[in-house]
Design a protein around this motif. Structure first.
Motif, PDB file in Angstrom:
ATOM      1  N   GLN A   1       0.802  -1.206   0.000  1.00  0.00           N
ATOM      2  CA  GLN A   1       0.000   0.000   0.000  1.00  0.00           C
ATOM      3  C   GLN A   1       0.841   1.264   0.000  1.00  0.00           C
ATOM      4  OE1 GLN A   1      -3.250  -0.107  -0.501  1.00  0.00           O
ATOM      5  NE2 GLN A   1      -3.077  -2.333  -0.546  1.00  0.00           N
TER       6      GLN A   1
ATOM      7  N   ARG B   1     -12.749  -2.926  -7.611  1.00  0.00           N
ATOM      8  CA  ARG B   1     -13.555  -2.856  -6.398  1.00  0.00           C
ATOM      9  C   ARG B   1     -14.589  -1.721  -6.500  1.00  0.00           C
ATOM     10  NH1 ARG B   1      -9.945  -0.636  -1.404  1.00  0.00           N
ATOM     11  NH2 ARG B   1      -8.845  -2.638  -1.698  1.00  0.00           N
TER      12      ARG B   1
ATOM     13  N   SER C   1      -9.174  -0.342  -8.536  1.00  0.00           N
ATOM     14  CA  SER C   1      -8.949  -1.788  -8.561  1.00  0.00           C
ATOM     15  C   SER C   1      -7.801  -2.191  -7.643  1.00  0.00           C
ATOM     16  CB  SER C   1      -8.647  -2.254  -9.988  1.00  0.00           C
ATOM     17  OG  SER C   1      -9.706  -1.956 -10.869  1.00  0.00           O
ATOM     18  N   ASP C   2      -7.806  -3.473  -7.300  1.00  0.00           N
ATOM     19  CA  ASP C   2      -6.697  -4.079  -6.569  1.00  0.00           C
ATOM     20  C   ASP C   2      -5.772  -4.768  -7.560  1.00  0.00           C
ATOM     21  OD1 ASP C   2      -7.400  -3.757  -3.621  1.00  0.00           O
ATOM     22  OD2 ASP C   2      -9.236  -4.690  -4.375  1.00  0.00           O
TER      23      ASP C   2
ATOM     24  N   LEU D   1      -3.082  -0.567  -4.981  1.00  0.00           N
ATOM     25  CA  LEU D   1      -4.307  -0.033  -5.562  1.00  0.00           C
ATOM     26  C   LEU D   1      -4.017   0.693  -6.871  1.00  0.00           C
ATOM     27  CD1 LEU D   1      -5.962   1.332  -2.299  1.00  0.00           C
ATOM     28  CD2 LEU D   1      -6.815  -0.547  -3.712  1.00  0.00           C
TER      29      LEU D   1
ATOM     30  N   ASN E   1      -4.706   5.516   2.403  1.00  0.00           N
ATOM     31  CA  ASN E   1      -3.896   4.335   2.676  1.00  0.00           C
ATOM     32  C   ASN E   1      -2.481   4.654   3.136  1.00  0.00           C
ATOM     33  OD1 ASN E   1      -5.551   1.799   1.597  1.00  0.00           O
ATOM     34  ND2 ASN E   1      -5.922   3.487   0.181  1.00  0.00           N
TER      35      ASN E   1
END
Length: 306
Positions: free
Chosen positions: A35, A58, A133-134, A139, A170
Motif C-alpha cells: 500500500q 472494487r 482496482s486491486d 491499488l 492508505n
C-alpha cells in the motif's frame, strides 16, 4: 506525497513496460503490504497497463462529460427548426421524423434551447468508465474512454484526484502514473501537480525530436525530468546525442536499456520485467533507485500549500 509520471514524446517507446516494472519495485520497497504506492493509468484513450497488472475492480463508475441532444418523437412537431440550426449535420430526417446522430452531435445545446416545441432533451453524455482496482502491486486507478469521445483531459484529472485520495486514505507516499504519449491535453493533465517526470526515449531521430517537445512541456511547468533510454544499443549515435542533451539541460539518465526479447516474453506472461530473471530487471532496479531519490529531493523542494 510525491507523484511520478512516466511519459514519452511518442507511442511505442516501452513506457508501459517501464511503468509496470517501477510499480513492482515501488511496492516491493514499501511497507504496508504493497500500500506504499498507488498506481494510476492515465492513458485513457488506449490503456494497456491492466494487461500486465490484471486489476480486479472494487469500484466501477460511469464517466459523464458534456451533453447530448435527444429528440422526443412524441412531442416533436416535425417543424425542422433543429435541422436548420445544427451546424454539425447531426440532425437527420427519416420520413417526416427527425432524429439526432450521436456521433455527430457536439453537445452545443442550440437545438435544445431553441426548439419551439421543447421536444429535445439534453442529458449528460456517458463517455466511458473509470475504476478503482486491486493489483498485486497495490491499488490502481484506471479508466477507458469510449471510442471517439473527447474530454480525455478531464478524465485524466478525475483519475489523478482519485489516486490522491487513495494515497491519503492508505498512507501511500508515492503515486506512480503511466501517462499518455505525446504533448496534448491528456499529457498536460497527467503532469499537473507532478513531482517528477520520467521520460522513456527511443534513440531515433523522431524519438529525440518528440522527447525534446515533451521535455519542453515539463520545463514550462517546472517539473524535473529523468530519462530512460530504451533500446539504447540499436543506435549508439542517437543514444549519445540524447545523453548529451540530458547533460546540457542538467537532466539525469536513470538507465540505458538494451534491446531484448525479454520484454515481449514478459508481456506475453502478463508480468513486469522485474518479476522475471531478465538482465533488464537489474537495470530497472538501479533506475528506480535513482528515480526514487530524485523524486524525494524534488518533493522536499516543493513550496508548501498555503
Amino acid at each position: 506525497m510525491r507523484e511520478i509520471v512516466v511519459i514519452s514524446g511518442k507511442g511505442g517507446t516501452g513506457k508501459t513496460s517501464v511503468c509496470a516494472a517501477l510499480a513492482h519495485l515501488a511496492s516491493a520497497g514499501s511497507r504496508g503490504a504493497g500500500q506504499g504506492v498507488v498506481i494510476c493509468d492515465l492513458d485513457v484513450d488506449a490503456p494497456d497497463l491492466h494487461l500486465l497488472l490484471a486489476p480486479v475492480p472494487r469500484r466501477r463508475e460511469a464517466f459523464m462529460s458534456g451533453n447530448e441532444a435527444v429528440i422526443d418523437r412524441e412531442r416533436c412537431t416535425r417543424c425542422g427548426t433543429c435541422a436548420g440550426l445544427c451546424r454539425f449535420g447531426a440532425v437527420r430526417q427519416e420520413g417526416d421524423a427527425f432524429e439526432i446522430d450521436p456521433l455527430r452531435c457536439e453537445g452545443c445545446g442550440v437545438c435544445f434551447r431553441l426548439c419551439p416545441a421543447g421536444s429535445i432533451a439534453f442529458p449528460e453524455r456517458e463517455c466511458g468508465e473509470w475504476y478503482i482496482s486491486d493489483t498485486r502491486f497495490g491499488l490502481m486507478a484506471h479508466a477507458l474512454l469510449n471510442p471517439g469521445q473527447e474530454n480525455s483531459g478531464r478524465l485524466v484529472s478525475l483519475l489523478k484526484q482519485q489516486a490522491r485520495e487513495l494515497a491519503r486514505e492508505n498512507g501511500a507516499q508515492t503515486i506512480l502514473c503511466d501517462g499518455s504519449p505525446g504533448v496534448g491535453c491528456p499529457v498536460i493533465s497527467s503532469l499537473s501537480g507532478a513531482t517528477l517526470a520520467v521520460a522513456v526515449v527511443e534513440p531515433t531521430p523522431s524519438g529525440v525530436h518528440d522527447f525534446e517537445r515533451v521535455a519542453a512541456l515539463c520545463d514550462h511547468f517546472r517539473i524535473p525530468v529523468a530519462l530512460i533510454i530504451n533500446k539504447a544499443d540499436l543506435n549508439p549515435a542517437e543514444t549519445a546525442r540524447i545523453r548529451a542533451l540530458a547533460e546540457e539541460k542538467g537532466r539525469t539518465v536513470a538507465a540505458e536499456l538494451p534491446f531484448s526479447p525479454d520484454v515481449m516474453r514478459a508481456m506475453i506472461a502478463g508480468k513486469a520485467l522485474t518479476e522475471t530473471d531478465s538482465p533488464l530487471a537489474g537495470l530497472l532496479a538501479g533506475a528506480w533507485k535513482t528515480i526514487d531519490g530524485l523524486a524525494a529531493r524534488a518533493d522536499s523542494r516543493k513550496t508548501p500549500n498555503l
